[in-house]
Design a protein around this motif. Structure first.
Motif, PDB file in Angstrom:
ATOM      1  N   SER A 184      47.899  38.442  36.392  1.00 18.27           N
ATOM      2  CA  SER A 184      47.696  39.925  36.531  1.00 18.27           C
ATOM      3  C   SER A 184      46.726  39.863  34.673  1.00 18.27           C
ATOM      4  CB  SER A 184      49.036  40.654  36.186  1.00 18.27           C
ATOM      5  OG  SER A 184      49.153  39.985  35.229  1.00 18.27           O
ATOM      6  N   GLY A 185      47.214  39.211  33.560  1.00 21.51           N
ATOM      7  CA  GLY A 185      46.453  39.075  32.554  1.00 21.51           C
ATOM      8  C   GLY A 185      45.105  37.736  32.515  1.00 21.51           C
ATOM      9  N   LEU A 186      44.766  37.449  33.735  1.00 19.44           N
ATOM     10  CA  LEU A 186      43.470  36.142  34.364  1.00 19.44           C
ATOM     11  C   LEU A 186      42.247  37.359  35.007  1.00 19.44           C
ATOM     12  CD1 LEU A 186      44.887  32.835  35.447  1.00 19.44           C
ATOM     13  CD2 LEU A 186      43.902  33.835  33.204  1.00 19.44           C
ATOM     14  N   ARG A 187      42.853  38.708  36.056  1.00 19.12           N
ATOM     15  CA  ARG A 187      42.025  39.015  36.661  1.00 19.12           C
ATOM     16  C   ARG A 187      40.630  39.610  36.344  1.00 19.12           C
ATOM     17  NH1 ARG A 187      45.581  42.485  40.721  1.00 19.12           N
ATOM     18  NH2 ARG A 187      46.372  43.673  39.128  1.00 19.12           N
ATOM     19  N   HIS A 188      40.894  39.964  34.687  1.00 25.05           N
ATOM     20  CA  HIS A 188      39.655  40.365  34.484  1.00 25.05           C
ATOM     21  C   HIS A 188      38.876  39.630  33.624  1.00 25.05           C
ATOM     22  CE1 HIS A 188      42.568  40.668  30.661  1.00 25.05           C
ATOM     23  NE2 HIS A 188      41.347  40.475  29.776  1.00 25.05           N
ATOM     24  N   LEU A 189      38.858  38.064  33.823  1.00 23.92           N
ATOM     25  CA  LEU A 189      38.593  36.990  32.918  1.00 23.92           C
ATOM     26  C   LEU A 189      38.020  36.054  34.333  1.00 23.92           C
ATOM     27  CD1 LEU A 189      41.067  35.608  30.832  1.00 23.92           C
ATOM     28  CD2 LEU A 189      39.862  36.936  29.716  1.00 23.92           C
ATOM     29  N   VAL A 190      37.677  36.260  35.380  1.00 22.87           N
ATOM     30  CA  VAL A 190      37.769  35.409  36.179  1.00 22.87           C
ATOM     31  C   VAL A 190      36.628  35.872  37.718  1.00 22.87           C
ATOM     32  CG1 VAL A 190      38.981  33.864  38.217  1.00 22.87           C
ATOM     33  CG2 VAL A 190      39.881  34.000  36.090  1.00 22.87           C
ATOM     34  N   ALA A 191      35.933  35.637  37.870  1.00 19.52           N
ATOM     35  CA  ALA A 191      34.668  36.192  37.964  1.00 19.52           C
ATOM     36  C   ALA A 191      35.229  36.176  39.990  1.00 19.52           C
ATOM     37  CB  ALA A 191      33.649  35.423  38.627  1.00 19.52           C
ATOM     38  N   GLU A 192      34.353  37.553  40.327  1.00 25.62           N
ATOM     39  CA  GLU A 192      35.359  37.910  41.904  1.00 25.62           C
ATOM     40  C   GLU A 192      35.139  36.005  42.691  1.00 25.62           C
ATOM     41  OE1 GLU A 192      34.052  41.315  43.224  1.00 25.62           O
ATOM     42  OE2 GLU A 192      35.372  42.539  42.425  1.00 25.62           O
ATOM     43  N   ASP A 193      34.687  35.903  42.849  1.00 25.11           N
ATOM     44  CA  ASP A 193      33.758  34.556  44.405  1.00 25.11           C
ATOM     45  C   ASP A 193      34.124  33.836  43.320  1.00 25.11           C
ATOM     46  OD1 ASP A 193      32.463  34.853  42.251  1.00 25.11           O
ATOM     47  OD2 ASP A 193      30.634  34.760  43.768  1.00 25.11           O
ATOM     48  N   ALA A 194      35.456  33.399  42.042  1.00 25.96           N
ATOM     49  CA  ALA A 194      35.721  31.939  41.809  1.00 25.96           C
ATOM     50  C   ALA A 194      36.319  31.259  42.327  1.00 25.96           C
ATOM     51  CB  ALA A 194      36.064  31.844  40.576  1.00 25.96           C
ATOM     52  N   ILE A 195      36.069  29.869  42.604  1.00 23.66           N
ATOM     53  CA  ILE A 195      37.163  29.042  43.080  1.00 23.66           C
ATOM     54  C   ILE A 195      38.396  28.458  42.219  1.00 23.66           C
ATOM     55  CG2 ILE A 195      37.509  26.204  43.657  1.00 23.66           C
ATOM     56  CD1 ILE A 195      33.974  26.441  43.636  1.00 23.66           C
ATOM     57  N   ILE A 196      39.334  28.878  42.973  1.00 25.02           N
ATOM     58  CA  ILE A 196      40.815  28.059  42.421  1.00 25.02           C
ATOM     59  C   ILE A 196      41.330  27.149  42.983  1.00 25.02           C
ATOM     60  CG2 ILE A 196      42.773  29.394  41.798  1.00 25.02           C
ATOM     61  CD1 ILE A 196      41.599  31.985  41.926  1.00 25.02           C
ATOM     62  N   LYS A 197      41.356  26.371  41.719  1.00 24.28           N
ATOM     63  CA  LYS A 197      42.391  24.857  42.558  1.00 24.28           C
ATOM     64  C   LYS A 197      43.689  25.046  41.850  1.00 24.28           C
ATOM     65  CE  LYS A 197      37.916  22.326  41.272  1.00 24.28           C
ATOM     66  NZ  LYS A 197      37.455  21.427  40.794  1.00 24.28           N
ATOM     67  N   SER A 198      44.703  24.350  42.577  1.00 20.87           N
ATOM     68  CA  SER A 198      46.115  24.815  42.160  1.00 20.87           C
ATOM     69  C   SER A 198      46.679  22.805  43.153  1.00 20.87           C
ATOM     70  CB  SER A 198      46.939  25.366  42.220  1.00 20.87           C
ATOM     71  OG  SER A 198      47.392  25.718  43.845  1.00 20.87           O
ATOM     72  N   ASP A 199      47.449  22.532  42.935  1.00 20.05           N
ATOM     73  CA  ASP A 199      48.253  20.823  43.601  1.00 20.05           C
ATOM     74  C   ASP A 199      48.812  21.909  45.227  1.00 20.05           C
ATOM     75  OD1 ASP A 199      50.094  22.900  43.310  1.00 20.05           O
ATOM     76  OD2 ASP A 199      51.386  21.071  41.597  1.00 20.05           O
TER      77      ASP A 199
END
Ligand SMILES: [Zn+2]
Length: 289
Positions: A184-199
């Motif tokens: 919820s804190g990241l929402r305004h920092l990340v572009a809408e069409d971003a790529i999100i990577k995780s394990d």
């Protein structure tokens, strides 16, 4: 000159008139500080009243302590080297950690929107391995800028489950809550069409879809790092989560309480949070480029 009187500004917002009212000598850093008097209520205040380090007696050590904690320094060694009491050092760690958190958030808010994010959990513990803690961390791919982190408690795993239950009873799993708070804190920092990577953690896709509905989430198979920190920089030819794993390794190398299994250990999760925030801000300010 102050714009509001700390004594009567609450009753009237029209502002109060101040006149200079002499100086006082602050012995802790050998400075003369200007005093002011409010013409309406005749109460006095000074330049120090509105300073972020109001009423601190050892303010002269703050900057050195900030560097100490971001460079693998411990609380006890700071007490010895800076000639302070250990409790004073703990209080300063909390104050500096809070200030660092504000600066980290501000720095991120004024940076361009992020198009590629990597996130994962880093594991450590408080006092004993029977009481593990999880640090959810998000970084920008490539630049390794730290976007945010959350500390949450988790139950013991593997062979320690029985022992942990006998000695410490139930331990709640707050990782989901911590992850959602981070997102919820990241929402305004990340572009809408971003790529999100995780394990490939099965709990991740639901939360990512809820907070970043238009982003594409890519999961990679990977071995987890241990509580002590082994396994974060992997011996593989290509690591798709390199920025995140490199940042985790830098946390392990520069935050004393994360270094080794049982050498310096966290006793209080709030202090871990302050220490991590302090390092994260230092990392973004000095080491990112
Ligand atoms: Zn006043």
């Amino acid at each position: 000159m102050p714009s509001n009187c700390p004594n009567c500004s609450l009753s009237e917002n029209s502002g109060s008139e101040f006149v200079r009212f002499g100086f006082f000598y602050r012995t802790s850093d050998s400075r003369w500080v200007q005093r002011f008097r409010c013409q309406r209520c005749k109460k006095t205040c000074s330049k120090a009243t509105f300073h972020r380090w109001f009423r601190q007696k050892k303010r002269i050590k703050n900057e050195a302590l900030r560097k100490h904690f971001a460079s693998h320094g411990t609380i006890r060694r700071a007490a010895r080297n800076f000639n302070l009491n250990r409790k004073t050092v703990v209080r300063k760690l909390l104050v500096l950690g809070f200030e660092a958190e504000c600066r980290l958030r501000l720095g991120n808010a004024f940076s361009p929107k992020v198009h590629e994010v990597e996130f994962d959990d880093l594991e450590t513990f408080e006092t004993t391995k029977c009481k593990p803690l999880s640090v959810t961390l998000a970084v920008e791919s490539g630049t390794r800028r730290i976007l945010g982190l959350e500390v949450s408690s988790m139950p013991a795993k593997g062979l320690l489950v029985g022992k942990a239950w006998r000695k410490y009873g139930h331990r709640s799993d707050e990782r989901g809550h911590g992850r959602r708070k981070l997102f919820s804190g990241l929402r305004h920092l990340v572009a809408e069409d971003a790529i999100i990577k995780s394990d490939s953690n099965p709990h991740y896709p639901g939360d990512v879809a809820e907070f970043f509905p238009k982003a594409s989430h890519i999961q990679f198979l990977g071995k987890r790092g241990s509580l002590g920190g082994q396994g974060e920089l992997k011996k593989v030819r290509f690591d798709p989560l390199f920025s995140l794993n490199h940042t985790c390794a830098m946390f392990r190398a520069n935050v004393s309480r994360l270094t080794r299994k049982t050498w310096v250990t966290t006793k209080n999760p709030a202090h871990l949070h302050a220490h991590l925030m302090l390092y994260a801000q230092y990392h973004n300010e000095h080491l990112e480029k």
